[in-house]
Design a protein around this motif. Structure first.
Motif: not given
Length: 582
Positions: A136-140, A163-171, A200-205, A222-229
């Motif tokens: 399990v990789f938690p996304y915070v 779940a909300e899409r965000t970048l891994y290691n965002y903080d 990294t993005l959560p959804d791969g390349a 897959r780029f939704a995390a970029m929009t959110n961030c």
């Protein structure tokens, strides 16, 4: 909480590597004394985040203390229209021996694994149709658990539903440099090598992101995390793109550079026999991985290159594998001009009230329909509600409402709603409410539109409504050259066609009393309109004949593969605002 995290960082207070601050009590290293102590990673600094968005801290070793006043904040990235489920934090984080063996084989520091909160769990994998033990990789984000990603032993992946899409290691993102890799294991590899600002993005390349005209390039979730961030990413000064060296990794690198802006991107390359950061770490060690990151080269931007740089593209062009332009939706116009969505400078002129903006809207509606484009309008002569109504007419192909004295059935309210949804999906509107915007303001907002929505064209209509701050001593011709050059460079770097609508100067009438078809030299400001343009065309009507067709005259096409000088005639259907070939 982004403001609070930034304010704490200004005081040197940061979460431990891979962790994040949460409301309540937190513990981390002290910037005043930890570097002098034998046990440098001991979390001796107590940091308490209150409900008002503020924080206080005190070191239990050296006594250093301080505080940050409360912020009123709200996550700008959250879309209120879509319900988001937040996962519950785990009650336990087991890490049995087989779990550690997995990371040991990949040379990941155990301290990094613990700091990132990774543990052994169990999750349902749709592709397998069953629950399985997994990592399990938690996304915070902003100290809050917003998502979990699950990896099975068979390398199957899953995430928390809704779940909300965000970048891994965002903080841990830092303003000065961000390393962007492809997968959580590569993030861990870079953390093991001593870097902090790695995501990294959560959804791969994307596996099949190849062509400029592929609509999936603009709609890939897959780029939704970029929009959110997006708000956070806009502040990054330098991005090192360190994706895999396979085809999906190269596709991802190109799309990241396009959305982030190639001028602030660098590309890391891996040694032969290694396709990603974790393989470099496992096979060659920390020092080689760090050398790869530190020796990253600037991402190619339109400038000076040797011919060898373009060898693959030249051969692909020879084999006909690179499309040279996208259809306008009109066969009679495709002979003379095609847009690409890759950074062309397009100039449109026409006498006022001859329909140049109306025709341009038709062309761009076609590009959105046929090629999945999104378009941003900085339009000064159309207020958004009326402009949207015109666009809806072109989509639905019916009058927007009932017009007096006209016996034509208008669109229904359901059709209006359908048209609104279409415009919402494909069009953005730049509005400076209190004063006329400068070109720098327009490009800044367009940059955000590229990052968040992946737009492929910007329309500035008309050019003369921009607030022009020409420096003292600079001629209008020099200023125009500088402005168009800036717009061209922006378009090339961000993969956006830059479309200027510009009025001609007053034209001398012909012997029949008609004003002639204007060309690019007739636009106020000089020959640079023609010199700088990749494509230049005009829209004209014979005002003396109400039944005349609309003439589109292409005056210039820089690239012969995209068209040639010529004319095409169209019938304008006034009630629906649409055009068809004459």
């Amino acid at each position: 909480m982004t403001e609070l995290i930034a304010a704490l960082a200004e005081n040197g207070v940061r979460p431990q590597r891979g962790g994040g601050f949460r409301r309540g009590d937190n513990y981390t290293t002290c910037p005043q004394c930890s570097h002098t102590r034998k046990k440098k990673t001991d979390p001796c600094l107590s940091v308490t985040l209150d409900d008002n968005g503020g924080a206080v801290w005190m070191c239990h070793h050296c006594g250093w203390s301080g505080n940050v006043a409360g912020f009123l904040y709200r996550r700008a990235s959250q879309d209120d229209r879509k319900p988001i489920r937040r996962p519950e934090p785990p009650k336990e984080t087991p890490r049995p021996d087989p779990f550690w063996a997995f990371f040991d084989r990949r040379s990941i520091d155990r301290e990094v694994v613990e700091e990132m909160g990774i543990y052994r769990g169990e999750a349902y994998f749709p592709q397998a149709g069953q629950s399985k033990p997994c990592i399990v990789f938690p996304y915070v984000a902003d100290g809050v658990l917003v998502n979990n990603k699950y990896r099975s032993a068979q390398k199957e992946f899953a995430q928390d539903k809704d779940a909300e899409r965000t970048l891994y290691n965002y903080d841990q993102i830092a303003d000065d440099m961000l390393i962007w890799v492809e997968g959580e294991m590569d993030v861990l590899a870079c953390l093991t090598a001593g870097y902090r600002s790695v995501v990294t993005l959560p959804d791969g390349a994307p596996k099949d992101l190849k062509d400029e005209d592929d609509p999936r390039r603009e709609t890939d979730k897959r780029f939704a995390a970029m929009t959110n961030c997006a708000d956070r990413l806009e502040r990054i000064q330098r991005v090192v793109i360190a994706t895999d060296t396979d085809e999906p990794g190269n596709n991802l690198a190109e799309e990241l550079a396009r959305r982030l802006g190639k001028e602030r991107c660098w590309r890391a390359r891996w040694p032969a026999g290694c396709k990603d950061a974790n393989e470099v770490l496992t096979k060659m060690g920390v020092d080689v991985l760090r050398r790869c990151i530190e020796s990253a080269k600037p991402y190619p931007v339109k400038s000076l290159h040797t011919a060898e740089t373009y060898r693959d593209d030249v051969m692909a062009l020879y084999r006909g594998e690179i499309q040279q332009g996208l259809t306008t939706g009109f066969e009679n116009l495709d002979r003379f001009m095609k847009l690409t969505g890759t950074g062309q400078l397009v100039i449109l002129t026409g006498i006022p009230n001859h329909g140049k903006s109306e025709f341009l809207d038709q062309i761009l509606v076609n590009y959105c329909r046929l090629h999945g484009w999104r378009v941003a309008y900085c339009s000064f002569e159309n207020n958004p509600p009326r402009h949207i109504a015109k666009l809806i007419e072109k989509v639905v192909k019916k009058p927007f409402r009932q017009y007096d004295g006209v016996n034509v059935t208008p669109m229904t309210s359901d059709e209006v709603e359908m048209g609104m949804e279409w415009v919402e999906e494909h069009c953005l509107f730049l509005r400076a409410e209190e004063e006329a915007p400068t070109i720098d303001w327009i490009l800044e907002k367009t940059k955000a539109a590229v990052l968040r929505y992946g737009i492929k064209a910007l329309v500035i209509d008309p050019y003369n409504e921009i607030e022009h701050k020409r420096p003292d001593g600079m001629t209008e011709t020099e200023y125009l050259s500088q402005l168009l050059g800036k717009a061209r460079r922006f378009g090339e770097n961000h993969g956006v066609d830059m479309i200027f609508v510009a009025h001609p100067t007053k034209l001398q009438k012909n012997g029949d009393g008609q004003e002639p078809v204007p060309d690019l030299y007739d636009i106020s400001g000089g020959a640079h309109w023609n010199n700088k343009a990749d494509i230049g065309f005009a829209v004209w009507r014979d005002k003396s004949n109400p039944n005349s067709t609309t003439l589109v005259k292409v005056h210039k096409v820089r690239n012969k593969d995209l068209g040639q000088v010529g004319t095409a005639d169209f019938v304008y259907h006034r009630l629906t605002g649409t055009y068809t070939e004459a």
